[in-house]
Design a protein around this motif. Structure first.
Motif, PDB file in Angstrom:
ATOM      1  N   GLY A   5       0.878  -1.142   0.005  1.00 57.14           N
ATOM      2  CA  GLY A   5       0.145   0.002   0.057  1.00 57.14           C
ATOM      3  C   GLY A   5       0.879   1.127  -0.310  1.00 57.14           C
ATOM      4  N   ARG A   8       2.146   1.802  -3.416  1.00 57.44           N
ATOM      5  CA  ARG A   8       1.078   2.170  -4.338  1.00 57.44           C
ATOM      6  C   ARG A   8       0.808   3.645  -4.064  1.00 57.44           C
ATOM      7  NH1 ARG A   8      -2.466  -1.780  -2.144  1.00 57.44           N
ATOM      8  NH2 ARG A   8      -3.999  -0.151  -1.939  1.00 57.44           N
ATOM      9  N   LEU A  51      -5.559  -0.170   5.803  1.00 61.15           N
ATOM     10  CA  LEU A  51      -5.378  -0.577   4.606  1.00 61.15           C
ATOM     11  C   LEU A  51      -6.565  -0.291   3.555  1.00 61.15           C
ATOM     12  CD1 LEU A  51      -4.107  -4.083   5.300  1.00 61.15           C
ATOM     13  CD2 LEU A  51      -2.974  -2.255   4.576  1.00 61.15           C
ATOM     14  N   ARG A  52      -7.736  -0.159   4.317  1.00 62.80           N
ATOM     15  CA  ARG A  52      -8.871   0.453   3.527  1.00 62.80           C
ATOM     16  C   ARG A  52      -8.610   1.673   3.033  1.00 62.80           C
ATOM     17  NH1 ARG A  52     -11.886  -2.983   6.843  1.00 62.80           N
ATOM     18  NH2 ARG A  52     -12.310  -0.994   8.020  1.00 62.80           N
ATOM     19  N   VAL A  54      -5.808   3.310   2.808  1.00 61.21           N
ATOM     20  CA  VAL A  54      -4.788   3.297   1.691  1.00 61.21           C
ATOM     21  C   VAL A  54      -5.352   3.211   0.183  1.00 61.21           C
ATOM     22  CG1 VAL A  54      -2.998   2.156   0.780  1.00 61.21           C
ATOM     23  CG2 VAL A  54      -2.846   2.637   3.348  1.00 61.21           C
ATOM     24  N   THR A  55      -6.400   2.226   0.171  1.00 58.93           N
ATOM     25  CA  THR A  55      -6.944   2.102  -1.168  1.00 58.93           C
ATOM     26  C   THR A  55      -7.731   3.451  -1.479  1.00 58.93           C
ATOM     27  OG1 THR A  55      -6.874  -0.209  -0.798  1.00 58.93           O
ATOM     28  CG2 THR A  55      -8.542   0.612  -2.501  1.00 58.93           C
ATOM     29  N   GLU A  56      -8.444   3.892  -0.444  1.00 62.64           N
ATOM     30  CA  GLU A  56      -9.330   4.982  -0.792  1.00 62.64           C
ATOM     31  C   GLU A  56      -8.535   6.256  -1.071  1.00 62.64           C
ATOM     32  OE1 GLU A  56     -11.942   5.940   2.313  1.00 62.64           O
ATOM     33  OE2 GLU A  56     -12.800   3.976   2.251  1.00 62.64           O
ATOM     34  N   GLU A  58      -5.497   6.162  -2.527  1.00 65.17           N
ATOM     35  CA  GLU A  58      -4.778   6.064  -3.840  1.00 65.17           C
ATOM     36  C   GLU A  58      -6.011   6.179  -5.036  1.00 65.17           C
ATOM     37  OE1 GLU A  58      -2.720   2.540  -6.436  1.00 65.17           O
ATOM     38  OE2 GLU A  58      -4.169   1.869  -4.756  1.00 65.17           O
ATOM     39  N   ASP A  59      -7.167   5.767  -4.869  1.00 69.41           N
ATOM     40  CA  ASP A  59      -8.201   6.096  -5.711  1.00 69.41           C
ATOM     41  C   ASP A  59      -8.508   7.419  -5.743  1.00 69.41           C
ATOM     42  OD1 ASP A  59      -8.458   3.447  -6.170  1.00 69.41           O
ATOM     43  OD2 ASP A  59     -10.297   3.179  -4.997  1.00 69.41           O
TER      44      ASP A  59
END
Length: 111
Positions: A5, A8, A51-52, A54-56, A58-59
């Protein structure tokens, strides 16, 4: 998963701040600080939440942020890219890159 993450987000910041060394350096420092602050987290629920996040983030960096550049006229310009859409989504794209021509005083109408 956390290291992936982090990588990314570094790549997303590199793409977002390409050509702006001070902004890129500042984003790298902040990313590092945020990950270091959570380095010793042991609660599985908190780790999953991070971790969620991180994804948000990044998006958001890849799809919702643009960087303006000062042009010679003293205005900021942005380069808008067409959005990547999920072919399985029932939602229309949020951005239509087609230009709209209007006569003076006319309101824009989109189909």
């Amino acid at each position: 998963a956390a290291l992936g993450g982090y990588r990314r987000l570094l790549r997303a910041s590199r793409d977002l701040f390409a050509g702006d060394a001070p902004a890129l350096a500042a984003s790298r420092v902040e990313l590092r600080a945020q990950f270091e602050a959570r380095r010793h987290e042991t609660d599985p629920d908190a780790i999953a939440s991070h971790l969620r996040d991180v994804t948000e983030v990044e998006d958001m960096m890849r799809e919702n942020l643009v960087q303006g550049r000062l042009n010679q006229r003293g205005n900021y310009e942005v380069e808008l890219r067409p959005m990547k859409t999920d072919p399985n989504s029932s939602c229309p794209p949020k951005f239509d890159p087609a230009p709209v021509d209007m006569a003076e005083g006319e309101k824009a109408e989109r189909a």
